[in-house]
Scaffold this active site. Sequence first.
Site, mmCIF file in Angstrom:
data_model
loop_
_atom_site.group_PDB
_atom_site.id
_atom_site.type_symbol
_atom_site.label_atom_id
_atom_site.label_comp_id
_atom_site.label_asym_id
_atom_site.label_seq_id
_atom_site.Cartn_x
_atom_site.Cartn_y
_atom_site.Cartn_z
ATOM 1 N N CYS A 282 38.916 54.048 31.412
ATOM 2 C CA CYS A 282 38.779 54.887 32.614
ATOM 3 C C CYS A 282 39.191 56.337 32.369
ATOM 4 O O CYS A 282 38.445 57.275 32.690
ATOM 5 C CB CYS A 282 39.553 54.280 33.779
ATOM 6 S SG CYS A 282 41.341 54.242 33.578
ATOM 7 N N HIS B 148 44.544 53.816 37.291
ATOM 8 C CA HIS B 148 43.088 53.839 37.156
ATOM 9 C C HIS B 148 42.588 55.187 37.660
ATOM 10 O O HIS B 148 43.190 55.804 38.541
ATOM 11 C CB HIS B 148 42.435 52.714 37.956
ATOM 12 C CG HIS B 148 40.961 52.606 37.713
ATOM 13 N ND1 HIS B 148 40.433 52.095 36.545
ATOM 14 C CD2 HIS B 148 39.892 52.978 38.477
ATOM 15 C CE1 HIS B 148 39.115 52.146 36.596
ATOM 16 N NE2 HIS B 148 38.756 52.672 37.748
ATOM 17 N N HIS C 267 32.997 55.705 37.252
ATOM 18 C CA HIS C 267 34.177 55.318 36.477
ATOM 19 C C HIS C 267 33.810 54.225 35.477
ATOM 20 O O HIS C 267 32.730 53.638 35.534
ATOM 21 C CB HIS C 267 35.297 54.840 37.412
ATOM 22 C CG HIS C 267 35.009 53.538 38.114
ATOM 23 N ND1 HIS C 267 35.949 52.547 38.306
ATOM 24 C CD2 HIS C 267 33.869 53.058 38.701
ATOM 25 C CE1 HIS C 267 35.423 51.532 38.967
ATOM 26 N NE2 HIS C 267 34.161 51.813 39.215
#
Length: 336
Positions: free
Chosen positions: A252, A300, A312
């Site tokens: 990520c 994240h 993402h």
Amino acid sequence: MGSHRRLAPSGFDRGALGVLSVATAAFGALAAVPAPAAPLDDTRAEVDRLYTQAEKATEAFNEAAERTGTLRRQVGESQDRVARQQARVNDLRERLGAFAGAQYRSGGLDPALALLFSDDPADYLDRALALDRITLHQASQLKDLQGALRELAQERAEAVRRLGELDESRRAVAAHKRSVEQKLARARQLLNSLPSAERAAYDRASRSGRGHLSGPGGAAASGRAAAALAAARSALGKPYVWGANGPTGFDCSGLVQWSYAQAGLSLPRTSQAQAHAGHRVPLSQARPGDIVTYRSDASHVGMYVGDGQVIHAPYPGAPVRYDPVGMMPVSSVTRP
């Protein structure tokens, strides 16, 4: 990664899936009693938990790896300073040695300079500076050598300390790597244990998030943000690879770092650091190219694309893709 697949009622209702399975079996032609849905729900919840933990370990791995690289550079710089200081010490000793030789040839060696060749140079320096027989020039040279030796000792101690930190950081990288691999292996094992229909349902649920959320759109806040978003979009479909920052695979934070690098901006490696790589804006004012971090620990991260969506790298097995910005609790929105 994982926790965004725990869904709000507006998304895919996992409880409803269990009820539907039971109802279908109850009204079917066969009278067999259906298996309870709870174990399947527990399996999916455990997969979610493992993915979340793996992502946190991945960001810890990224941080440790980045620190290792920094320490490696610092160790190299310390070793260069040690080498330069050693050369200076050698030069000063040679000059004092030449002076002592000239004294010897002219009729004898000054006792102060004779100490230069003793087994304890530090003791020599302290005693030599106190002697009245040395000239002002000699005293200056001796002080220079004394200072150079002290600096050399300090530089060597610093190099040793940094080498120790580097060794610790390398061990931390290895530990985080093992943690990630173990959790991902267990998650894959659990997913493979699900019936094919359940696996398909899990995948649909992971993509549905909390449903589409309308949100701000419009133009990117800057040309650089627009270029970063274009780079992120070019990575659509690329696989999630933990610890990777492109161009063939991403985790990520690696996707966000790589995308902004294509736009000429260097961002930190971890999602936690990226959350501070600019100024914060409310989610209601997010614009394309803004960095969106998730969970209270910012473990994240994705990039806002407008209209309530982010791009993402979700988790292993899921490629770079679009998802609703509300797929999990938003921690912050940062505009680089």
